[in-house]
Design an enzyme around this catalytic site. Structure first.
Site, mmCIF file in Angstrom:
data_model
loop_
_atom_site.group_PDB
_atom_site.id
_atom_site.type_symbol
_atom_site.label_atom_id
_atom_site.label_comp_id
_atom_site.label_asym_id
_atom_site.label_seq_id
_atom_site.Cartn_x
_atom_site.Cartn_y
_atom_site.Cartn_z
ATOM 1 N N ASP A 93 0.993 -1.283 0.031
ATOM 2 C CA ASP A 93 0.019 0.038 -0.069
ATOM 3 C C ASP A 93 0.730 1.519 -0.121
ATOM 4 O OD1 ASP A 93 -2.261 1.652 0.194
ATOM 5 O OD2 ASP A 93 -1.822 2.048 2.331
ATOM 6 N N ASP B 238 -7.820 4.351 5.908
ATOM 7 C CA ASP B 238 -6.682 4.566 5.590
ATOM 8 C C ASP B 238 -5.993 5.935 6.309
ATOM 9 O OD1 ASP B 238 -4.121 5.146 3.974
ATOM 10 O OD2 ASP B 238 -5.274 5.850 2.263
#
Length: 429
Positions: free
Chosen positions: A153, A306
């Site tokens: 990520d 996130d």
């Protein structure tokens, strides 16, 4: 013993929604529903949950706790504080630490330090060594060290053949592989949508196609390999359509969306500047509505924050030089209630499903449910209380574009393993 009286119990896993008491003893739920028949005076703590919702502790499968390497932004302890304040009892950390979580020593460090917190802090490991997209990590070794999934990520995986092999490795271990989908070759400058706002700022920006083209490719690989694939922080209409199409064809593909992407559009960049710079960027109202449509029909089945802390000094830079990302753990539930439940897009049960049982099932966790005999991981909240977001976060950082906004839905208590780890206004670590 902890007794929670008179709450509205909501459990998406079973579909249960009813008034009643919850009794916790020795870290587990011993009574769910009905009225407590014992002596209240025997309890160590009694919470009057009249007018409040009692639900499974929230689960966030996409956070950045910056530990090791960037602990001036956040660390595992402060991240856990922020999570508890947001109603989260389980989180999964990403691998872009320093050193990268691509080796047994770093993964073991995170796992060991996480055990010192009062919530469940788990970690994913990197897919490739150094996040360089060239050589796969030792999946078996990192899984044995405690990694619950794999992700690079923050950086897309360009090499399709390498990614296919990584998906096969993840499928063999029966763990998720999570993908950041942005084709850098199509991006003039990341963090702001390529469109009217980027034009006004002479910024360049990142077009929606930089995401959707990679999503299309990787959904095809997911269908081929049968891996459990998470398309992270989806922002674009065409990406939602691709996930929907491949999900219907039988791919084990999961669509993840963040509160910022279903709550905001690119216009907020004009007033909030670098606080609204995020990868992938906030996009148009058409894209936002497509995300809401995907949440409604189940295409997007996971809501994650996130959570990406940065220091005040970093975010104070000009938007073209500031890092991308924003914190989100302490506002996530309220944003879901404010922008999805109150307008009638989702029921509260639907919202909680995407924040509890769905992420638990994705990561094969024994969590996200309310039942007698299971660990008492709970969030207790007022779905109707309004509050204004300030910069007084439990996180080390305060890089949020929602500061100053009035939201609906406030966490009152968080219980993890039977312990009260958050009481409105204070964490209990």
């Amino acid at each position: 013993m902890l007794i929670i009286k008179n709450g509205t119990i909501v459990d998406p896993a079973s579909g249960m929604e009813q008034a009643g008491d919850v009794v916790v003893e020795n870290g587990k739920i011993v009574q769910l529903g009905g009225s407590f028949a014992g002596t209240v005076g025997d309890a160590d703590e009694v919470i009057d949950a009249q007018g409040l919702v009692v639900a499974p502790g929230l689960i966030d499968t996409h956070v950045h706790f910056r530990d090791p390497g960037y602990t001036y932004k956040e660390d595992i302890c402060t991240g856990a504080h922020a999570a508890a304040a947001g109603g989260f009892t389980t989180v999964v950390c990403m691998a872009n630490t320093n050193p990268v979580a691509d080796n047994a020593e770093t993964v073991s460090y995170i796992v060991k330090k996480a055990q010192k917190t009062n919530i469940h802090v788990l970690t994913a490991a990197a897919v490739t060594k150094g996040l360089k997209g060239k050589e796969l990590v030792d999946f078996d070794k990192l899984y044995e060290c405690g990694a619950v999934g794999f992700t690079d990520d923050g950086i897309p995986l360009k090499d399709a053949a390498l990614l296919e092999e990584a998906m096969m490795q993840a499928a063999r271990l029966d763990v998720p592989i999570s993908l950041h989908e942005e084709d850098a070759s199509m991006i003039a400058r990341p963090g702001v949508n390529a469109g009217k706002v980027a034009d006004a700022l002479e910024y360049g920006g990142a077009p929606a196609e930089s995401e959707s083209t990679m999503v299309e490719r990787d959904c095809e690989l997911a269908l081929k390999t049968r891996a459990s694939v998470v398309i992270q922080h989806i922002s674009a209409k065409k990406s939602v359509e691709a996930v929907r199409s491949y999900w219907r064809r039988g791919a084990r593909v999961h669509g993840e969306v963040t509160p910022q992407h279903f709550s905001l559009t690119e216009d907020i960049v004009l007033t909030k500047g670098s606080l609204a710079r995020v990868n992938p960027p906030l996009r148009t109202e058409e894209d936002r509505q497509a995300l809401i449509g995907g949440l409604k029909d189940g295409t997007l089945d996971i809501i994650s924050t996130d959570h990406a802390p940065h220091s005040r000094e970093e975010k104070a830079r000009d938007i073209k030089a500031a890092p991308s990302g924003m914190i989100g753990l302490e506002t996530s539930l309220a944003l879901g209630i404010t922008n999805l439940v109150k307008p009638g897009h989702l029921s509260l049960m639907d919202l909680l499903e995407k924040m509890t049982v769905n992420p638990a099932r994705l990561y094969r966790l024994n969590a996200g449910v309310l039942a007698e005999g299971v660990a008492a991981d709970l969030v207790i909240f007022d779905e109707n209380e309004t509050w204004t977001v300030t910069d007084n976060f439990r996180s080390k950082s305060n890089n949020s574009p929602f500061i100053g906004q009035t939201l609906t839905g406030r966490v009152k208590y968080t219980v993890c393993g039977g312990k009260l780890v958050y009481r409105d206004g204070q964490t209990a670590f």
